[in-house]
Design a protein around this motif. Structure first.
Motif, PDB file in Angstrom:
ATOM      1  N   GLU A   1      37.167  30.896  62.443  1.00 22.19           N
ATOM      2  CA  GLU A   1      36.561  30.699  61.358  1.00 22.19           C
ATOM      3  C   GLU A   1      37.376  29.665  60.360  1.00 22.19           C
ATOM      4  O   GLU A   1      36.727  28.735  59.741  1.00 22.19           O
ATOM      5  CB  GLU A   1      36.301  31.970  60.324  1.00 22.19           C
ATOM      6  CG  GLU A   1      34.894  32.813  60.616  1.00 22.19           C
ATOM      7  CD  GLU A   1      33.788  31.798  60.537  1.00 22.19           C
ATOM      8  OE1 GLU A   1      33.405  31.139  59.640  1.00 22.19           O
ATOM      9  OE2 GLU A   1      33.050  31.529  61.600  1.00 22.19           O
TER      10      GLU A   1
ATOM     11  N   ARG B   1      37.355  25.936  61.173  1.00 22.67           N
ATOM     12  CA  ARG B   1      36.119  25.407  60.626  1.00 22.67           C
ATOM     13  C   ARG B   1      36.356  24.572  59.588  1.00 22.67           C
ATOM     14  O   ARG B   1      35.603  23.597  59.382  1.00 22.67           O
ATOM     15  CB  ARG B   1      34.936  26.312  60.338  1.00 22.67           C
ATOM     16  CG  ARG B   1      34.651  27.229  61.727  1.00 22.67           C
ATOM     17  CD  ARG B   1      33.755  26.288  62.592  1.00 22.67           C
ATOM     18  NE  ARG B   1      32.646  25.555  62.067  1.00 22.67           N
ATOM     19  CZ  ARG B   1      31.366  26.180  61.589  1.00 22.67           C
ATOM     20  NH1 ARG B   1      31.272  27.485  62.149  1.00 22.67           N
ATOM     21  NH2 ARG B   1      30.478  25.753  61.023  1.00 22.67           N
TER      22      ARG B   1
ATOM     23  N   GLY C   1      35.004  17.824  61.320  1.00 20.82           N
ATOM     24  CA  GLY C   1      34.707  17.386  62.515  1.00 20.82           C
ATOM     25  C   GLY C   1      34.748  18.616  63.521  1.00 20.82           C
ATOM     26  O   GLY C   1      34.492  18.483  64.605  1.00 20.82           O
TER      27      GLY C   1
ATOM     28  N   GLY D   1      33.449  22.185  64.699  1.00 25.86           N
ATOM     29  CA  GLY D   1      32.112  22.935  64.603  1.00 25.86           C
ATOM     30  C   GLY D   1      32.570  24.181  65.532  1.00 25.86           C
ATOM     31  O   GLY D   1      33.691  24.416  65.680  1.00 25.86           O
ATOM     32  N   PRO D   2      31.656  25.119  65.552  1.00 20.48           N
ATOM     33  CA  PRO D   2      31.939  26.429  66.002  1.00 20.48           C
ATOM     34  C   PRO D   2      32.658  26.504  67.333  1.00 20.48           C
ATOM     35  O   PRO D   2      33.250  27.143  67.689  1.00 20.48           O
ATOM     36  CB  PRO D   2      30.768  27.279  65.805  1.00 20.48           C
ATOM     37  CG  PRO D   2      29.664  26.370  65.508  1.00 20.48           C
ATOM     38  CD  PRO D   2      30.276  25.074  65.072  1.00 20.48           C
ATOM     39  N   LYS D   3      31.829  25.743  68.032  1.00 21.05           N
ATOM     40  CA  LYS D   3      32.279  25.664  69.555  1.00 21.05           C
ATOM     41  C   LYS D   3      33.817  24.934  69.751  1.00 21.05           C
ATOM     42  O   LYS D   3      34.698  25.642  70.444  1.00 21.05           O
ATOM     43  CB  LYS D   3      31.724  24.779  70.316  1.00 21.05           C
ATOM     44  CG  LYS D   3      31.377  24.808  71.977  1.00 21.05           C
ATOM     45  CD  LYS D   3      30.681  26.182  72.356  1.00 21.05           C
ATOM     46  CE  LYS D   3      31.191  26.499  73.679  1.00 21.05           C
ATOM     47  NZ  LYS D   3      30.576  27.819  74.121  1.00 21.05           N
ATOM     48  N   SER D   4      34.064  23.949  69.063  1.00 25.48           N
ATOM     49  CA  SER D   4      35.529  23.401  69.230  1.00 25.48           C
ATOM     50  C   SER D   4      36.609  24.422  68.314  1.00 25.48           C
ATOM     51  O   SER D   4      37.793  24.559  68.835  1.00 25.48           O
ATOM     52  CB  SER D   4      35.574  21.889  68.738  1.00 25.48           C
ATOM     53  OG  SER D   4      34.705  21.445  67.939  1.00 25.48           O
TER      54      SER D   4
END
Ligand SMILES: [Zn+2]
Ligand SMILES: [Zn+2]
Lengths: 197, 197
Positions: free
Chosen positions: B11, B14, B18, B20-23
């Motif tokens: 979390e 984030r 640039g 996001g949740p996946k990275s």
């Protein structure tokens, strides 16, 4: 041109995967210019995770608890074991929603060139766990890469000598692909179509 | 499925631009699986920078020193001042290699909707600095965006009343573009072709 502490922050952001010099600079300045709160939270979260996250005593996934939530879940079938490379693969298979057994997380694959052998992957621990839980079926879901296949082969040989069903996740998974990027439906099919080894 | 400390790390990653949740998930697992040293360095660098980096007492750029290296440099012409939005813009103009004056870093642009007015940009401090250093020429190099142009206009009006040369960096800089991404040659031309306001 940046002061030493800002330079050090930029340099240290480079350890993040996919972050080059330009994005590291952008990230550092963004945090210092207008995201102190987020940066503070990130610094604490990193420190905490580094200090406390270790490995599940049972499945060896990453967790700060002595046993992870899946291994603690009495509802899950301990006689069926899915062997994966990384914690992200556990998440991917869980999202498919069709597997109710337990996991074993290698945290890598055999890679002699990097000094990663059976010991680093905890394979002795895996054998003990298989005996202790009286595992009846092991599904090997390592990645379908060269290293993942080699790791699968090695583990399969070890486990087959124990008289349990050893299967490989079906290749609905695209060859050369990494498990964590495969969608849930494909993973559900791949689990269903597993082949005995 | 991740343990609380790992979730918190994902979390908190984030907050990086640039990401996001996946990275964020990829970054967190990468750090915990195989980059403890880098993560440790990053946690310390973040903490240090947050605790110690403030603003140069003279040009207001980000630095942990009371005065930044450019403001301390006696060789630089204090009577010529380049006004920019961010520390990254200072780096960009320095890399052009043709400006030997000093800077004033707004750390933003006028944006009433975000509550950023003249005070937040230190414009009173700017006026004092102009008088104190007997600045003869001010080059306004805010971004060529709507906000950057509005900020330029506001500052120009303030400074022209002081009987100094106020110019705008030439629009060799592509319209709508952000200064820090412009190459050194274009920036050198843009500085050379500045127009009196
Ligand atoms: Zn576990
Ligand atoms: Zn300064």
């Amino acid at each position: 041109m940046f002061s030493p502490l800002i330079k050090e922050l930029i340099e240290s952001l480079r350890c993040l995967p996919g972050v080059g010099p330009k994005s590291a600079q952008k990230m550092a300045l963004y945090l210092l210019e207008r995201e102190h709160q987020g940066a503070d939270r990130l610094a604490s979260a990193l420190r905490n995770a580094l200090d406390k996250v270790g490995r599940c005593s049972s499945c060896r996934t990453l967790t700060e608890e002595s046993e992870c939530s899946i291994c603690r879940d009495e509802e899950r079938d301990a006689t069926r074991l899915c062997i994966v490379e990384t914690p992200a693969d556990v998440i991917a298979i869980e999202s498919a929603g069709t597997f109710d057994g337990r996991y074993f997380v290698l945290l890598g694959h055999l890679s002699p060139i990097d000094g990663i052998g059976p010991e680093e992957l905890g394979l002795e621990h895996l054998e003990k766990m298989v005996e202790y839980n009286q595992v009846e079926e092991a599904i090997i879901a390592t990645n379908s890469t060269v290293e993942g296949e080699a790791t699968c082969h090695y583990i399969a040989e070890k486990l087959k000598s124990k008289n349990i069903n050893v299967s490989r996740i079906a290749h609905g998974v695209p060859m050369g692909g990494e498990l964590e990027y495969v969608d849930g439906n494909t993973l559900a099919l791949a689990l269903e179509g597993r082949k005995k080894l």
